[in-house]
Motif scaffolding. Sequence first.
Motif, PDB file in Angstrom:
ATOM      1  N   GLU A  75       0.853  -1.176   0.000  1.00 51.89           N
ATOM      2  CA  GLU A  75       0.000   0.000   0.000  1.00 51.89           C
ATOM      3  C   GLU A  75       0.895   1.234   0.000  1.00 51.89           C
ATOM      4  OE1 GLU A  75      -2.451  -0.295   3.431  1.00 51.89           O
ATOM      5  OE2 GLU A  75      -3.844  -1.729   2.518  1.00 51.89           O
ATOM      6  N   GLN A  76       0.510   2.219  -0.768  1.00 56.48           N
ATOM      7  CA  GLN A  76       1.263   3.464  -0.824  1.00 56.48           C
ATOM      8  C   GLN A  76       0.420   4.576  -0.225  1.00 56.48           C
ATOM      9  OE1 GLN A  76       1.486   5.589  -4.608  1.00 56.48           O
ATOM     10  NE2 GLN A  76       3.699   5.859  -4.330  1.00 56.48           N
ATOM     11  N   ALA A  77       0.852   5.104   0.908  1.00 54.95           N
ATOM     12  CA  ALA A  77       0.154   6.246   1.505  1.00 54.95           C
ATOM     13  C   ALA A  77       0.199   7.421   0.542  1.00 54.95           C
ATOM     14  CB  ALA A  77       0.794   6.611   2.835  1.00 54.95           C
ATOM     15  N   VAL A  78      -0.929   8.096   0.400  1.00 54.87           N
ATOM     16  CA  VAL A  78      -1.059   9.188  -0.564  1.00 54.87           C
ATOM     17  C   VAL A  78      -1.317  10.491   0.174  1.00 54.87           C
ATOM     18  CG1 VAL A  78      -2.461  10.106  -2.464  1.00 54.87           C
ATOM     19  CG2 VAL A  78      -1.868   7.661  -2.401  1.00 54.87           C
ATOM     20  N   LYS A  79      -0.507  11.468  -0.079  1.00 56.68           N
ATOM     21  CA  LYS A  79      -0.670  12.770   0.554  1.00 56.68           C
ATOM     22  C   LYS A  79      -2.015  13.378   0.165  1.00 56.68           C
ATOM     23  CE  LYS A  79       1.568  17.293   1.062  1.00 56.68           C
ATOM     24  NZ  LYS A  79       2.722  18.136   0.644  1.00 56.68           N
ATOM     25  N   GLY A  80      -2.777  13.789   1.153  1.00 54.65           N
ATOM     26  CA  GLY A  80      -4.075  14.408   0.904  1.00 54.65           C
ATOM     27  C   GLY A  80      -5.226  13.439   0.847  1.00 54.65           C
ATOM     28  N   SER A  81      -4.949  12.138   0.977  1.00 57.01           N
ATOM     29  CA  SER A  81      -6.002  11.126   0.933  1.00 57.01           C
ATOM     30  C   SER A  81      -5.976  10.286   2.198  1.00 57.01           C
ATOM     31  CB  SER A  81      -5.820  10.210  -0.281  1.00 57.01           C
ATOM     32  OG  SER A  81      -6.782   9.177  -0.286  1.00 57.01           O
ATOM     33  N   LYS A  82      -7.143   9.845   2.628  1.00 60.94           N
ATOM     34  CA  LYS A  82      -7.233   8.972   3.797  1.00 60.94           C
ATOM     35  C   LYS A  82      -6.945   7.518   3.439  1.00 60.94           C
ATOM     36  CE  LYS A  82     -10.654  11.851   6.193  1.00 60.94           C
ATOM     37  NZ  LYS A  82     -12.019  11.908   6.772  1.00 60.94           N
ATOM     38  N   LEU A  83      -6.982   7.205   2.161  1.00 60.48           N
ATOM     39  CA  LEU A  83      -6.791   5.834   1.713  1.00 60.48           C
ATOM     40  C   LEU A  83      -5.555   5.724   0.823  1.00 60.48           C
ATOM     41  CD1 LEU A  83     -10.481   4.885   0.871  1.00 60.48           C
ATOM     42  CD2 LEU A  83      -9.179   4.275   2.924  1.00 60.48           C
ATOM     43  N   PRO A  84      -4.917   4.557   0.804  1.00 59.00           N
ATOM     44  CA  PRO A  84      -3.702   4.379   0.009  1.00 59.00           C
ATOM     45  C   PRO A  84      -3.993   3.896  -1.399  1.00 59.00           C
ATOM     46  CG  PRO A  84      -4.087   2.417   1.300  1.00 59.00           C
ATOM     47  CD  PRO A  84      -5.222   3.367   1.630  1.00 59.00           C
ATOM     48  N   ASN A  85      -2.972   3.980  -2.246  1.00 60.50           N
ATOM     49  CA  ASN A  85      -2.970   3.219  -3.486  1.00 60.50           C
ATOM     50  C   ASN A  85      -2.673   1.759  -3.144  1.00 60.50           C
ATOM     51  OD1 ASN A  85      -3.363   5.435  -5.248  1.00 60.50           O
ATOM     52  ND2 ASN A  85      -1.164   5.865  -5.313  1.00 60.50           N
ATOM     53  N   VAL A  86      -3.336   0.837  -3.838  1.00 58.30           N
ATOM     54  CA  VAL A  86      -3.119  -0.596  -3.642  1.00 58.30           C
ATOM     55  C   VAL A  86      -2.280  -1.102  -4.809  1.00 58.30           C
ATOM     56  CG1 VAL A  86      -4.237  -2.843  -3.417  1.00 58.30           C
ATOM     57  CG2 VAL A  86      -5.329  -0.809  -2.450  1.00 58.30           C
TER      58      VAL A  86
END
Length: 289
Positions: A75-86
Motif C-alpha cells: 500500500e502506498q500512503a497518498v498525501k491528501g487522501s485517507k486511503l492508500p494506493n493498492v
Amino acid sequence: MSKPIRHSKFGTVVAVMLLVHFSTSATPDGVQYRPVSREVVEARLHRYAGDNKQREATLKQMFAEAGCDGRYASEQAVKGSKLPNVICFLPGSSDKVVIVGAHFDRVFKSDGVVDNWSGASLLPSLYEAIRYTPRNHTYIFIGFTDEEQGELGSHFYARQMTGEQVAATEAMVNMDTLGLAPTEIWASHSDKRLSGALVYVAKQLNVPVSGVNVEQVGSTDSEQFAARKIPSITIHSLTQETWNARIIHSSKDKFSAIRLDEYFQTYRLLAAYIAFLDRAASVPPATQH
C-alpha cells in the motif's frame, strides 16, 4: 452536454502501421496468457459493495486471492487522501515496466460499479492472466485512490517516480468505466502506438474496438503519467448513447447497468493486450521515410 462525444478516425491508419511493424516480431497467437473464467470475472465485479475504505480492503483481498501477497503486495500512503494506493508487483526478467491501473473509489451518490469497480476489479484477473508465463517486463498493477477527488492517487504515484523509473516505464494502461458497450479508446488522449497495438490484438481476436473521445466527461488517471511523458492509453466504454443515459456519477451506476457479455469480452481483450505489450512495448517506432 454542449457537444457530442467524438468518434476517432485513428483506427485504420494506426492499425495498418502496427500490423506492418509488429507482424514480423509478435502476434497474439504466439503470446502466452491464461485468462480467468467468466465466473471469476463476474464474481469479482459483484464485490463492489461498501464505501471507498471497504472497496480498498476488498481489492487488496482479491489481489491476495489471485496470488499477489507478501512482498509483492503493498500500500502506498497518498498525501491528501485517507486511503492508500493498492499495488501488486509482478517481476519480469528486465528493469522495463508496464503499469496497469484503475481507480477503486466512487462518488457518494452511486454504487460505482461502472465508475469504476468495473476497472478496479479486473486488476487481479489481469494479474492472474500473465502471472504464470515468462515475461520480460515487470508489471505493476495499481488500484488508485481518490480519482474522483482530482486524481490524487495517480498524481502522487506519478510525481514520486524518479527519473530512472519514468525512463524504465514503457506503457501505462488505464481502465476507467467499462462494461457499458464494447471496448473504446480515448484516442485523443492515448499514445498512438499503444492504441494501434490494441487495435491489432482486437483484430486477431475478432472483437470490436473503436476510438471515442470523452474530453467533456472529465479527466482520468492516465493523464498524470502522460504529463511525465510516459506512453499511456485509457480504455473505457462510453458512447453517445451511454453518456446521454447519465449513468456515471448517478444512482443509475449500479450492477444492472453493466452489459456482462461485452464486459467479459473487454477482459479477454485486455488480458491478451497486456501480454502482447511484453513484446510490443519495447519495439522502437518504425522508421519514417
